[in-house]
Design a protein around this motif. Structure first.
Motif, mmCIF file in Angstrom:
data_model
loop_
_atom_site.group_PDB
_atom_site.id
_atom_site.type_symbol
_atom_site.label_atom_id
_atom_site.label_comp_id
_atom_site.label_asym_id
_atom_site.label_seq_id
_atom_site.Cartn_x
_atom_site.Cartn_y
_atom_site.Cartn_z
ATOM 1 N N LEU A 24 0.843 -1.184 0.000
ATOM 2 C CA LEU A 24 0.000 0.000 0.000
ATOM 3 C C LEU A 24 0.881 1.237 0.000
ATOM 4 O O LEU A 24 1.906 1.283 0.687
ATOM 5 N N ILE A 25 0.474 2.239 -0.763
ATOM 6 C CA ILE A 25 1.132 3.545 -0.777
ATOM 7 C C ILE A 25 0.052 4.588 -0.515
ATOM 8 O O ILE A 25 -0.974 4.608 -1.207
ATOM 9 N N ILE A 26 0.279 5.442 0.483
ATOM 10 C CA ILE A 26 -0.643 6.550 0.729
ATOM 11 C C ILE A 26 0.128 7.853 0.515
ATOM 12 O O ILE A 26 1.111 8.116 1.208
ATOM 13 N N LEU A 27 -0.310 8.618 -0.455
ATOM 14 C CA LEU A 27 0.290 9.926 -0.730
ATOM 15 C C LEU A 27 -0.317 10.943 0.218
ATOM 16 O O LEU A 27 -1.543 11.106 0.271
ATOM 17 N N ARG A 28 0.545 11.598 0.981
ATOM 18 C CA ARG A 28 0.130 12.698 1.858
ATOM 19 C C ARG A 28 0.612 13.996 1.221
ATOM 20 O O ARG A 28 1.742 14.080 0.752
ATOM 21 N N ASP A 29 -0.247 15.011 1.206
ATOM 22 C CA ASP A 29 0.073 16.264 0.521
ATOM 23 C C ASP A 29 1.330 16.934 1.056
ATOM 24 O O ASP A 29 2.048 17.585 0.313
ATOM 25 N N GLY A 30 1.613 16.801 2.334
ATOM 26 C CA GLY A 30 2.831 17.380 2.882
ATOM 27 C C GLY A 30 2.772 18.897 2.980
ATOM 28 O O GLY A 30 1.703 19.498 3.022
ATOM 29 N N GLN A 31 3.945 19.515 2.994
ATOM 30 C CA GLN A 31 4.072 20.951 3.212
ATOM 31 C C GLN A 31 4.848 21.621 2.084
ATOM 32 O O GLN A 31 5.909 21.135 1.712
ATOM 33 N N PRO A 32 4.333 22.751 1.582
ATOM 34 C CA PRO A 32 5.087 23.459 0.551
ATOM 35 C C PRO A 32 6.293 24.206 1.121
ATOM 36 O O PRO A 32 7.233 24.502 0.403
ATOM 37 N N GLY A 33 6.279 24.512 2.417
ATOM 38 C CA GLY A 33 7.403 25.230 3.020
ATOM 39 C C GLY A 33 7.423 26.695 2.621
ATOM 40 O O GLY A 33 6.528 27.201 1.941
ATOM 41 N N GLU A 34 8.470 27.375 3.058
ATOM 42 C CA GLU A 34 8.655 28.790 2.727
ATOM 43 C C GLU A 34 9.282 28.898 1.339
ATOM 44 O O GLU A 34 10.332 28.312 1.092
#
Length: 140
Positions: free
Chosen positions: A38-48
Motif C-alpha cells: 500500500l502507498i498513501i500519498l500525503r500532501d505534505g508541506q510546501p514550506g517557505e
C-alpha cells in the motif's frame, strides 16, 4: 481551476497508479493491505518559498510524503524493497511529472517494523518526495 500545487500532487498520484501496490491519497490506513502493498500519498508541506522579482515568482520545495506499507509473512523485506524500487523507477521515468515540476526528488526511506495485535507485523516507511516548482503567487 485547480492550483499548480494540486495539479502537481494529482500528477504524482497518477504517476504511482500503475504500480502493483494500492495507491491512495490522504486516506486512513485500511484494515486490509494487499500482498503487493500500500502507498498513501500525503500532501505534505510546501514550506517557505524563495521569491524572485521581475517577474514575481514563488519557488517551492514542496515536501510530499509517501507512506509505504507491506503486510506479509515471510518475504516481506523483499516485497518492501521491491515496492520501494518500483516507486523509484516510476519517479525517475519522468522527473518533471510531464513538465509540471522543475524536478522531483525522492529521499531514502527509513523502514520500521510495526507490530499489529493478532496479525502479521507491518513493514513501513515514509518516503519524502521533494517537488520543486514555481508559481506566480502563494495561493495559485
Amino acid at each position: 481551476m485547480p492550483t499548480i500545487r494540486e495539479t502537481i500532487l494529482a500528477a504524482l498520484h497518477a504517476r504511482l497508479q500503475p504500480l502493483a501496490a494500492q495507491v491512495l491519497r490522504d486516506e486512513v490506513l485500511p484494515e486490509r493491505i494487499s500482498a503487493a502493498g500500500l502507498i498513501i500519498l500525503r500532501d505534505g508541506q510546501p514550506g517557505e518559498p524563495e521569491v524572485t522579482l521581475s517577474p514575481l515568482r514563488y519557488h517551492y520545495q514542496h515536501r510530499a510524503e509517501l507512506e509505504v506499507v507491506i503486510q506479509a509473512g515471510t518475504g516481506r523485506a523483499g516485497t518492501f524493497d521491491a515496492l520501494v524500487a518500483e516507486i523509484g523507477t516510476a519517479l525517475e521515468a519522468d522527473r518533471t511529472l510531464g513538465g509540471l515540476c522543475d524536478w522531483v526528488e525522492p529521499e531514502a526511506p527509513a523502514p520500521i517494523d510495526l507490530p499489529v495485535e493478532g496479525a502479521a507485523t507491518l513493514k513501513a516507511a515514509v518516503i519524502t518526495v521533494v517537488l520543486h516548482y514555481s508559481t506566480a503567487g502563494p495561493l495559485l
